[in-house]
Design a protein around this motif. Structure first.
Motif, PDB file in Angstrom:
ATOM      1  N   VAL A 180       0.813  -1.206   0.000  1.00  0.00           N
ATOM      2  CA  VAL A 180       0.000   0.000   0.000  1.00  0.00           C
ATOM      3  C   VAL A 180       0.851   1.264   0.000  1.00  0.00           C
ATOM      4  CG1 VAL A 180      -0.243   0.025   2.532  1.00  0.00           C
ATOM      5  CG2 VAL A 180      -2.001   1.086   1.101  1.00  0.00           C
ATOM      6  N   ASP A 181       1.974   1.276   0.709  1.00  0.00           N
ATOM      7  CA  ASP A 181       2.814   2.478   0.720  1.00  0.00           C
ATOM      8  C   ASP A 181       3.434   2.740  -0.650  1.00  0.00           C
ATOM      9  OD1 ASP A 181       2.299   2.938   3.405  1.00  0.00           O
ATOM     10  OD2 ASP A 181       4.020   1.754   4.079  1.00  0.00           O
ATOM     11  N   ALA A 182       3.932   1.681  -1.265  1.00  0.00           N
ATOM     12  CA  ALA A 182       4.515   1.841  -2.599  1.00  0.00           C
ATOM     13  C   ALA A 182       3.445   2.231  -3.608  1.00  0.00           C
ATOM     14  CB  ALA A 182       5.196   0.536  -3.029  1.00  0.00           C
ATOM     15  N   ALA A 183       2.241   1.660  -3.474  1.00  0.00           N
ATOM     16  CA  ALA A 183       1.152   2.009  -4.384  1.00  0.00           C
ATOM     17  C   ALA A 183       0.767   3.471  -4.228  1.00  0.00           C
ATOM     18  CB  ALA A 183      -0.053   1.108  -4.122  1.00  0.00           C
ATOM     19  N   ALA A 184       0.786   3.959  -2.996  1.00  0.00           N
ATOM     20  CA  ALA A 184       0.474   5.371  -2.771  1.00  0.00           C
ATOM     21  C   ALA A 184       1.496   6.271  -3.451  1.00  0.00           C
ATOM     22  CB  ALA A 184       0.427   5.655  -1.270  1.00  0.00           C
ATOM     23  N   ASP A 185       2.779   5.945  -3.304  1.00  0.00           N
ATOM     24  CA  ASP A 185       3.833   6.762  -3.934  1.00  0.00           C
ATOM     25  C   ASP A 185       3.703   6.738  -5.445  1.00  0.00           C
ATOM     26  OD1 ASP A 185       4.844   7.360  -1.453  1.00  0.00           O
ATOM     27  OD2 ASP A 185       6.374   5.772  -1.490  1.00  0.00           O
ATOM     28  N   LEU A 186       3.467   5.556  -6.007  1.00  0.00           N
ATOM     29  CA  LEU A 186       3.395   5.442  -7.464  1.00  0.00           C
ATOM     30  C   LEU A 186       2.196   6.208  -8.015  1.00  0.00           C
ATOM     31  CD1 LEU A 186       4.082   2.408  -9.686  1.00  0.00           C
ATOM     32  CD2 LEU A 186       1.867   3.531  -9.893  1.00  0.00           C
ATOM     33  N   THR A 187       1.023   6.020  -7.405  1.00  0.00           N
ATOM     34  CA  THR A 187      -0.172   6.688  -7.933  1.00  0.00           C
ATOM     35  C   THR A 187      -0.044   8.199  -7.830  1.00  0.00           C
ATOM     36  OG1 THR A 187      -1.265   6.443  -5.773  1.00  0.00           O
ATOM     37  CG2 THR A 187      -1.715   4.769  -7.426  1.00  0.00           C
ATOM     38  N   GLU A 188       0.511   8.687  -6.730  1.00  0.00           N
ATOM     39  CA  GLU A 188       0.660  10.132  -6.583  1.00  0.00           C
ATOM     40  C   GLU A 188       1.581  10.692  -7.651  1.00  0.00           C
ATOM     41  OE1 GLU A 188       1.162  13.374  -3.014  1.00  0.00           O
ATOM     42  OE2 GLU A 188       2.041  11.388  -2.744  1.00  0.00           O
ATOM     43  N   THR A 189       2.679   9.973  -7.933  1.00  0.00           N
ATOM     44  CA  THR A 189       3.642  10.450  -8.930  1.00  0.00           C
ATOM     45  C   THR A 189       3.027  10.478 -10.326  1.00  0.00           C
ATOM     46  OG1 THR A 189       5.509   9.603  -7.651  1.00  0.00           O
ATOM     47  CG2 THR A 189       5.863   9.994 -10.014  1.00  0.00           C
ATOM     48  N   ILE A 199      -7.102   6.463 -12.162  1.00  0.00           N
ATOM     49  CA  ILE A 199      -6.763   5.188 -11.536  1.00  0.00           C
ATOM     50  C   ILE A 199      -7.934   4.713 -10.694  1.00  0.00           C
ATOM     51  CG2 ILE A 199      -5.260   4.015  -9.873  1.00  0.00           C
ATOM     52  CD1 ILE A 199      -2.988   5.815 -10.769  1.00  0.00           C
ATOM     53  N   LEU A 200      -8.299   3.460 -10.891  1.00  0.00           N
ATOM     54  CA  LEU A 200      -9.284   2.787 -10.056  1.00  0.00           C
ATOM     55  C   LEU A 200      -8.553   1.668  -9.324  1.00  0.00           C
ATOM     56  CD1 LEU A 200     -12.221   2.301  -9.155  1.00  0.00           C
ATOM     57  CD2 LEU A 200     -12.504   0.837 -11.167  1.00  0.00           C
ATOM     58  N   ALA A 201      -8.434   1.788  -8.003  1.00  0.00           N
ATOM     59  CA  ALA A 201      -7.664   0.839  -7.209  1.00  0.00           C
ATOM     60  C   ALA A 201      -8.602   0.022  -6.326  1.00  0.00           C
ATOM     61  CB  ALA A 201      -6.634   1.563  -6.347  1.00  0.00           C
ATOM     62  N   THR A 202      -8.180  -1.197  -6.007  1.00  0.00           N
ATOM     63  CA  THR A 202      -8.864  -1.986  -4.974  1.00  0.00           C
ATOM     64  C   THR A 202      -7.853  -2.299  -3.878  1.00  0.00           C
ATOM     65  OG1 THR A 202      -8.394  -4.233  -5.780  1.00  0.00           O
ATOM     66  CG2 THR A 202     -10.239  -3.061  -6.800  1.00  0.00           C
ATOM     67  N   SER A 203      -8.308  -2.196  -2.644  1.00  0.00           N
ATOM     68  CA  SER A 203      -7.408  -2.410  -1.514  1.00  0.00           C
ATOM     69  C   SER A 203      -8.239  -2.610  -0.264  1.00  0.00           C
ATOM     70  CB  SER A 203      -6.479  -1.206  -1.333  1.00  0.00           C
ATOM     71  OG  SER A 203      -5.665  -1.357  -0.189  1.00  0.00           O
ATOM     72  N   ARG A 204      -7.684  -3.304   0.706  1.00  0.00           N
ATOM     73  CA  ARG A 204      -8.409  -3.472   1.954  1.00  0.00           C
ATOM     74  C   ARG A 204      -8.297  -2.230   2.843  1.00  0.00           C
ATOM     75  NH1 ARG A 204      -8.097 -10.025   2.872  1.00  0.00           N
ATOM     76  NH2 ARG A 204      -8.082 -10.465   0.656  1.00  0.00           N
ATOM     77  N   GLU A 205      -7.495  -1.271   2.418  1.00  0.00           N
ATOM     78  CA  GLU A 205      -7.447   0.035   3.070  1.00  0.00           C
ATOM     79  C   GLU A 205      -7.145   1.080   2.009  1.00  0.00           C
ATOM     80  OE1 GLU A 205      -3.963   0.784   5.594  1.00  0.00           O
ATOM     81  OE2 GLU A 205      -3.291  -1.222   5.055  1.00  0.00           O
ATOM     82  N   THR A 206      -7.457   2.329   2.309  1.00  0.00           N
ATOM     83  CA  THR A 206      -7.240   3.387   1.333  1.00  0.00           C
ATOM     84  C   THR A 206      -5.748   3.621   1.129  1.00  0.00           C
ATOM     85  OG1 THR A 206      -7.340   5.064   3.078  1.00  0.00           O
ATOM     86  CG2 THR A 206      -9.401   4.527   1.941  1.00  0.00           C
ATOM     87  N   LEU A 207      -5.415   4.258   0.006  1.00  0.00           N
ATOM     88  CA  LEU A 207      -4.012   4.584  -0.272  1.00  0.00           C
ATOM     89  C   LEU A 207      -3.585   5.844   0.462  1.00  0.00           C
ATOM     90  CD1 LEU A 207      -3.793   3.851  -4.109  1.00  0.00           C
ATOM     91  CD2 LEU A 207      -3.602   2.286  -2.172  1.00  0.00           C
ATOM     92  N   ASP A 208      -4.542   6.654   0.889  1.00  0.00           N
ATOM     93  CA  ASP A 208      -4.269   7.886   1.640  1.00  0.00           C
ATOM     94  C   ASP A 208      -3.437   8.851   0.818  1.00  0.00           C
ATOM     95  OD1 ASP A 208      -4.586   9.526   3.804  1.00  0.00           O
ATOM     96  OD2 ASP A 208      -2.872   8.738   4.917  1.00  0.00           O
ATOM     97  N   VAL A 209      -3.893   9.093  -0.407  1.00  0.00           N
ATOM     98  CA  VAL A 209      -3.252  10.031  -1.322  1.00  0.00           C
ATOM     99  C   VAL A 209      -4.163  11.239  -1.478  1.00  0.00           C
ATOM    100  CG1 VAL A 209      -2.507  10.381  -3.720  1.00  0.00           C
ATOM    101  CG2 VAL A 209      -1.977   8.230  -2.541  1.00  0.00           C
TER     102      VAL A 209
END
Length: 831
Positions: A180-189, A199-209
């Motif tokens: 999730v942390d790496a996904a947050a960095d990648l999506t923000e960039t 981007i449409l993401a699925t996750s058991r918690e939000t990416l917090d971006v």
């Protein structure tokens, strides 16, 4: 099931909304961009011209191609609301994350959304699955590979940005929770540098971006556990529809019938409406019946172990799916998950602090609970100013297994029992007071936990369960929960042992009063005899006063008002000097009622006025309402109609505030008598029928107070004769259909909400929409409907969506069921 048309074009309305959003982000004026042709036209919409994207050609750059989304192999069921909400969020935010517990259907929902809107993106939609990725440092390479960028790069993120920057694309990132942390960095960039990307993401918690919009995916809709829905209504519950469709795949020809419907409903409820669990259960039909599956769901993790071989490992059994979520939690979160599993239903923060966190600071608990909500282990539920947290039963059972393995379950159950015993005692001590309504609401919310605590108490010691059951007596009396209260008190009293005389007398008093009101006079007499002997040999003056009170209640319901006066008067001689205001007020109210029955107007008025004064001065509501309505009866008998109606209206308004069906029953009944006397016979019949429905809900009948039965019978006789049998039955059916809230509104002269339209198809749908609905009922897809009617698939889909919207449905199966009901109704109307 919607996924039968997964390859079809999204509706014009959805496409238009998405194109407006694309236009907005490019800075093109709204009027400069066509939103597509008329919905009934056959030609596809024309996209506006756009400048060259500078996209790379196919090859090492891996230009996206159509068909990048996997085709559905099984039908997609329900989720109409979530689909619409996800599309709306994607039109406003460039990052939307679907969150939820494992097995709830995030991936299927994301793929359905992406399929529906892919034509709105010039460069299509691409899916990148991250479920097997453990190392966040490899995320850039995995996403690049998923986009078809074959050549490895020492700077994969830069390569991704260069590839995505000129493109108009929707990227679906599935299962981000492990990285999730790496996904947050990648999506923000990439979102900061690629203006055409969403981007449409699925996750058991939000990416917090920043800018992220989150949609929590909840389990499928279920019937209420306390209701018995009809077979025709079951297609309205997506969980049942999913089970039926997957069951028909496992066992061709399987249908939900009158014989198996109850088992199917219970299976879906036991599995919390989780799609994964329901699909695994339906697969078991190859070797078991629905009834056998239900019987073996006591250990759902052992039963639900055979999923599709093509599914990811984590989705092939229910346990693997939950293990996956558990492993993603930090050790402190895992420990709290297990501890919170001791709660039944839902819980509030103060209970969690006492029961679960006896070795941590409260602030730490709040953070951990918030984290479990973010990870979809807990569900946050709001009720006005109150926030509660709930754990799905599937996750609760998993957590309790962890407690058992750690050997801490007995200690947690003891702490849970201790907390709820304290809560019940505090509610009892504050019952006659300004917090009464708040306590009624809190105890209502806590019913599952209170039952769990009483169950533990019954197994722990004779007095542990009895104390909670006795403390809840005011709640059960106020809410008219006669059967529930009797069941717990009788179970606790049946246990041998216990040395607390005062507690046992108090419980015998409570149990006997409930039995009398429930018209079980023989049982009430036995309880009174036991309590009287105990109070006289080992008890106090207060104990003896309680048993006199119980005897008075027995006499009232047994049709002996003279004995009731004697018993209540004797009890009040003691109760007036005690600090038990609940016993004092209830005795005054009851004594006022029996004096009214005997025609002692002045004495009755004095008792009821005193009960009203005590209730008003302490901010009490339940017996303020009941004493008011009883005084209203006295006033009506004396010919003061206006004051009687004011008092009865006050009683009914208070009964509605505190949800007191017992008190409301008599308000409706007496208002019905008054209406009949004033020749408003239709209103009288409606009110009598509504009162009868509430009596059945409480567990009583009109003969509960025999001395008032004659007035009811006279009113019914006169009203029926005056209206005629047919009109009387029509008015009675109207009253029976009202329910508590609507009956109160009717009696108070308030406007009732419009009844839902059952639906003449001619009134709800156009001729073309009726035609389309009939074809949907025959099982035709949008493509087949388009061919049959010689229209475009897009037009056919638009008609289907209009039918769903107008009828308030969420699936094609519901349309089919509705058409079947229309046919049945038409058949019944034929001579």
């Amino acid at each position: 099931a919607m996924s039968r048309d997964s390859h079809e074009r999204p509706s014009a309305a959805i496409l238009g909304e998405t194109l407006q959003d694309i236009q907005f982000r490019r800075g093109v004026p709204v009027d400069a961009m066509a939103l597509g042709p008329d919905p009934d036209a056959d030609a596809p919409p024309q996209r506006p011209a756009r400048p060259p994207t500078g996209r790379s050609s196919a090859g090492s750059s891996g230009s996206p191609t159509d068909g990048s989304l996997p085709l559905d192999l099984t039908s997609f069921v329900g989720r109409r609301k979530e689909l619409a909400e996800a599309r709306t969020l994607l039109s406003a935010s460039r990052l939307v994350t679907l969150t939820g517990i494992g097995g709830v259907g995030k991936t299927r929902l994301a793929l359905r959304v992406a399929t529906d809107i892919r034509r709105a993106f010039d460069d299509g939609v691409r899916l990148v699955e991250l479920g097997e990725l453990r190392d966040g440092s490899l995320l850039g390479e995995v996403v690049a590979a998923g986009l078809g960028l074959r050549q490895r790069s020492p700077r994969p993120l830069q390569t991704l940005v260069e590839f995505l920057e000129p493109r108009d694309m929707l990227l679906v990132l599935d299962n981000c929770e492990q990285v999730v942390d790496a996904a947050a960095d990648l999506t923000e960039t990439v979102l900061r540098t690629c203006p055409g990307l969403r981007i449409l993401a699925t996750s058991r918690e939000t990416l917090d971006v920043a800018g992220e919009a989150a949609l929590r995916v909840r389990p499928l809709a279920l019937p209420d556990s306390d209701s018995e829905p009809s077979l025709k209504s079951l297609p309205g519950y997506d969980a049942v529809t999913l089970f039926a469709e997957r069951a028909a795949t496992a066992v061709p020809g399987f249908e939900v019938t009158e014989e198996n419907a109850a088992a199917v409903i219970r299976i879906c409820i036991r599995l919390d409406g989780l799609p994964l669990a329901i699909e695994l259960a339906a697969a078991r039909l190859r070797s078991m019946s629905p009834e056998q599956i239900l019987q073996r769901l006591t250990n759902r993790y052992e039963l639900l172990t055979r999923g599709s071989r093509s599914a990811p490992t984590r989705q092939q059994t229910l346990r693997w799916s939950i293990d996956w979520s558990y492993d993603l939690c930090l050790p402190a979160e895992q420990q709290l998950w297990a501890r919170l599993s001791v709660f039944a239903g839902s819980f509030e923060l103060d209970a969690a602090e006492h029961v679960s966190m006896y070795d941590a600071e409260p602030a730490g608990l709040i953070d951990l609970i918030a984290s479990l909500v973010d990870k979809s282990i807990l569900i946050r539920e709001g009720s006005g100013a109150v926030v509660r947290f709930r754990m799905l039963e599937t996750l609760r059972e998993y957590g309790r297994e962890k407690l058992e393995q750690a050997g801490t379950l007995p200690d947690l159950r003891l702490r849970h029992h201790s907390w709820y015993r304290q809560l019940a005692r505090q509610a009892e001590s504050e019952w006659i007071g300004p917090r009464q309504v708040a306590w009624l609401e809190r105890l209502e919310r806590e019913q599952p936990n209170l039952r769990e605590a009483m169950e533990y108490g019954l197994s722990a010691s004779p007095e542990a369960g009895l104390e909670i059951a006795t403390a809840l007596y005011p709640f059960w009396v106020s809410r008219g929960l006669l059967r529930e209260g009797r069941r717990w008190l009788d179970r606790a009293l049946a246990q041998e042992g216990g040395r607390d005389t005062a507690l046992r007398v108090k419980a015998l008093h409570a149990a006997s009063v409930l039995a009398s009101r429930n018209e079980d006079l023989e049982r009430a007499a036995d309880l009174i005899d036991e309590g009287r002997v105990l109070a006289q040999t080992r008890g106090s003056a207060f104990d003896r006063a309680l048993m006199l009170h119980a005897d008075g209640a027995h006499a009232v319901h047994g049709g002996n008002p003279e004995r009731a006066v004697s018993s209540f008067t004797g009890s009040l001689e003691v109760l007036r000097g005690e600090r038990n205001l609940f016993a004092h007020v209830t005795a005054l109210h009851a004594l006022g009622l029996v004096h009214e029955i005997l025609g002692h107007v002045e004495t009755a008025t004095g008792c009821l006025d005193e009960a009203i004064r005590i209730s008003e001065s302490h901010g009490e509501s339940v017996y303020l309402g009941r004493s008011s309505l009883t005084l209203g009866l006295v006033m009506w008998r004396e010919g003061d109609r206006d004051r009687a109606v004011l008092l009865l209206r006050r009683g009914l308004e208070l009964a509605r505030v505190v949800d007191d069906p017992f008190g409301a029953t008599w308000c409706l009944e007496i208002l019905g008598w008054i209406s009949s006397r004033e020749n408003d016979f239709h209103r009288a019949a409606v009110l009598l029928a509504a009162a009868e429905v509430l009596r059945r809900r409480v567990g009583t009948s009109i003969v509960q107070i025999p001395n008032l039965t004659e007035s009811h019978q006279e009113c019914e006789r006169v009203t029926r004769h005056s209206l005629g049998a047919r009109a009387f039955e029509t008015a009675s059916r109207e009253g029976e259909a009202l329910g508590f809230a609507a009956a109160a509104s009717y009696a108070l002269g308030e406007s009732l909400p419009a009844a839902p339209r059952r639906g003449d198809p001619a009134a709800a749908l156009t001729k073309r929409e009726r035609q389309v609905a009939g074809l949907v009922a025959q099982g035709l897809t949008n493509k087949a409907i388009a061919a049959r009617l010689v229209i475009s698939q897009r037009t056919a889909q638009g008609h289907v969506e209009h039918v769903l919207a107008k009828l308030g449905f969420s699936s094609r199966a519901q349309i089919a069921a509705w058409i079947a009901r229309q046919s049945d109704d038409d058949d019944h109307k034929k001579p």
